[in-house]
Design a protein around this motif. Structure first.
Motif, PDB file in Angstrom:
ATOM      1  N   TYR A  88       0.846  -1.187   0.000  1.00 36.67           N
ATOM      2  CA  TYR A  88       0.000   0.000   0.000  1.00 36.67           C
ATOM      3  C   TYR A  88       0.884   1.241   0.000  1.00 36.67           C
ATOM      4  O   TYR A  88       1.835   1.347   0.783  1.00 36.67           O
ATOM      5  CB  TYR A  88      -0.914   0.007   1.223  1.00 36.67           C
TER       6      TYR A  88
ATOM      7  N   VAL B 228     -11.136  -0.483   6.183  1.00 40.59           N
ATOM      8  CA  VAL B 228     -10.135  -1.271   5.464  1.00 40.59           C
ATOM      9  C   VAL B 228      -9.744  -2.514   6.253  1.00 40.59           C
ATOM     10  O   VAL B 228      -9.541  -3.591   5.669  1.00 40.59           O
ATOM     11  CB  VAL B 228      -8.894  -0.409   5.122  1.00 40.59           C
TER      12      VAL B 228
ATOM     13  N   ALA C 107      -6.418  -1.106  -1.599  1.00 45.59           N
ATOM     14  CA  ALA C 107      -6.257  -2.190  -0.623  1.00 45.59           C
ATOM     15  C   ALA C 107      -6.913  -3.490  -1.065  1.00 45.59           C
ATOM     16  O   ALA C 107      -6.614  -4.545  -0.490  1.00 45.59           O
ATOM     17  CB  ALA C 107      -6.837  -1.762   0.731  1.00 45.59           C
ATOM     18  N   TYR C 108      -7.799  -3.461  -2.069  1.00 46.53           N
ATOM     19  CA  TYR C 108      -8.506  -4.686  -2.453  1.00 46.53           C
ATOM     20  C   TYR C 108      -7.555  -5.814  -2.882  1.00 46.53           C
ATOM     21  O   TYR C 108      -7.657  -6.934  -2.373  1.00 46.53           O
ATOM     22  CB  TYR C 108      -9.515  -4.405  -3.565  1.00 46.53           C
TER      23      TYR C 108
ATOM     24  N   ASP D  12     -18.770  -1.401  -0.218  1.00 46.22           N
ATOM     25  CA  ASP D  12     -17.871  -0.437   0.408  1.00 46.22           C
ATOM     26  C   ASP D  12     -18.412   0.973   0.174  1.00 46.22           C
ATOM     27  O   ASP D  12     -18.330   1.512  -0.935  1.00 46.22           O
ATOM     28  CB  ASP D  12     -16.471  -0.596  -0.192  1.00 46.22           C
TER      29      ASP D  12
END
Length: 357
Positions: A17, A89, A115-116, A188
């Protein structure tokens, strides 16, 4: 010794990330960080006082049952199972860990929240990335076609981060009715408070009809609590409760719980600030369109400048203007809304760079 502990073989392939960069101080120029979709306003009334009140308890562990926070949330989501976590998250990571085995597939639009793919790989699952439409929206038909017998989870981000485009209620209902009942859907809604669509997603109605859906919310954006790391999941108890076995013990601190409760108690002020940001968004979009840019219909607190060829010029021009923006090579640049002066510079940025598409 030449030997050392080794991680799982697939860990090296997990993408890292990349946080939004902070601005470099510039003599004689106020700089602005517009790279992390942060709320530009100070804490909501009562937040600092609520945190100070629980500070003396910092020598003890927080209450992991979050009773007062859940009581406040239950008034908004009556009859639903709730699960707090260290930001929405974290709940994405925990949910995929709870539901995915190695070899399972997780379907999501791309580009979407960074972040997926990280959370998917961390769970040992396989990411199935479905390209967005040309206007930055989820292609739900293509996502449905990508579902196989190995699919365990589908993630829908609305408004989509980083493009800002939304999924409508009609589109989502049609998608869910066509999807297998045993596929978990993570909805989300980190930026839902900023949506002003004609047919916005109605999370309550979705949860009433589809027990396979879990809705994710956060206090980081609209409520300005990014530094406290608190978000929550809403859904059917049978779906949400298994994730409780995965969540980090004592993850949501007393300070975070107190801050979230205080923010909920000042909803009127929060809504005024949200409305102000939405008004600024529309003002900035008008300026960007006037400069010749065709950008997606922004419904979050950020704006997406598409095009690989414009990334380097946009980054250079932003640096000269004293604003830090977020590049997503090779797709485009995301710029968060800030205070009006910072937003004026976003319009200047659009005027300074010729669009490539």
């Amino acid at each position: 010794m030449d030997t050392h502990p080794t991680p799982r073989p697939d860990v090296a392939a997990i993408p890292r990330y990349v946080p939004g960069r902070r601005p470099t101080p510039r003599p004689g120029l106020t700089t602005y960080k517009l790279s992390s979709n942060e709320n530009p306003y100070p804490p909501l009334p009562g937040v600092v006082e609520a945190v100070a009140e629980v500070a003396p308890r910092s020598t003890t562990y927080p209450d992991p049952t979050c009773p007062d926070l859940y009581a406040a949330l239950e008034r908004r989501h009556p009859g639903r199972a709730l699960l707090a976590g260290t930001g929405s998250v974290a709940l994405i990571f925990h949910t995929l860990q709870a539901y995915c085995r190695p070899g399972d597939e997780v379907v999501f639009a791309w580009r979407s929240f960074e972040a997926y793919p990280i959370a998917t790989a961390a769970a040992g699952a396989t990411a199935v990335e479905v390209p967005l439409t040309v206007d930055g929206r989820h292609d739900l038909d293509a996502m449905l076609a990508a579902v196989t017998d190995r699919t365990r989870v589908v993630m829908v981000c609305t408004p989509n981060n980083p493009t800002g485009a939304t999924v409508t209620q009609g589109e989502l209902v049609a998608f869910l009715r066509a999807l297998r009942d045993d596929v978990l859907v993570l909805l989300d809604e980190a930026y839902v408070e900023f949506v002003r669509d004609d047919d916005p997603v109605d999370a309550a109605a979705i949860l009433d009809e589809f027990e396979q859906v879990v809705v994710l919310r956060t206090f980081s954006k609209a409520y300005g609590l990014a530094g406290f790391r608190v978000g929550y999941a809403v859904g059917a108890a049978e779906v949400v409760d298994p994730v409780r076995a995965i969540v980090l013990p004592f993850g949501v601190t007393d300070a975070a719980q107190a801050a979230a409760r205080a923010a909920l108690a000042t909803e009127d002020v929060a809504q005024e600030r949200i409305a102000a940001l939405v008004a600024e968004r529309e003002r900035v979009l008008a300026g960007i369109h006037a400069a010749g840019w065709n950008v997606p219909a922004a419904q979050g607190n950020f704006i997406w400048f598409p095009g690989d060829a414009t990334i380097e010029p946009l980054m250079k021009a932003a640096e000269e203007l004293g604003i830090v923006v977020r590049p997503y090579p090779p797709d485009g640049v995301r710029v968060s809304l800030g205070v009006p002066e910072a937003n004026d510079r976003i319009i200047e940025l659009a005027r300074a760079v010729r669009p490539s598409c």
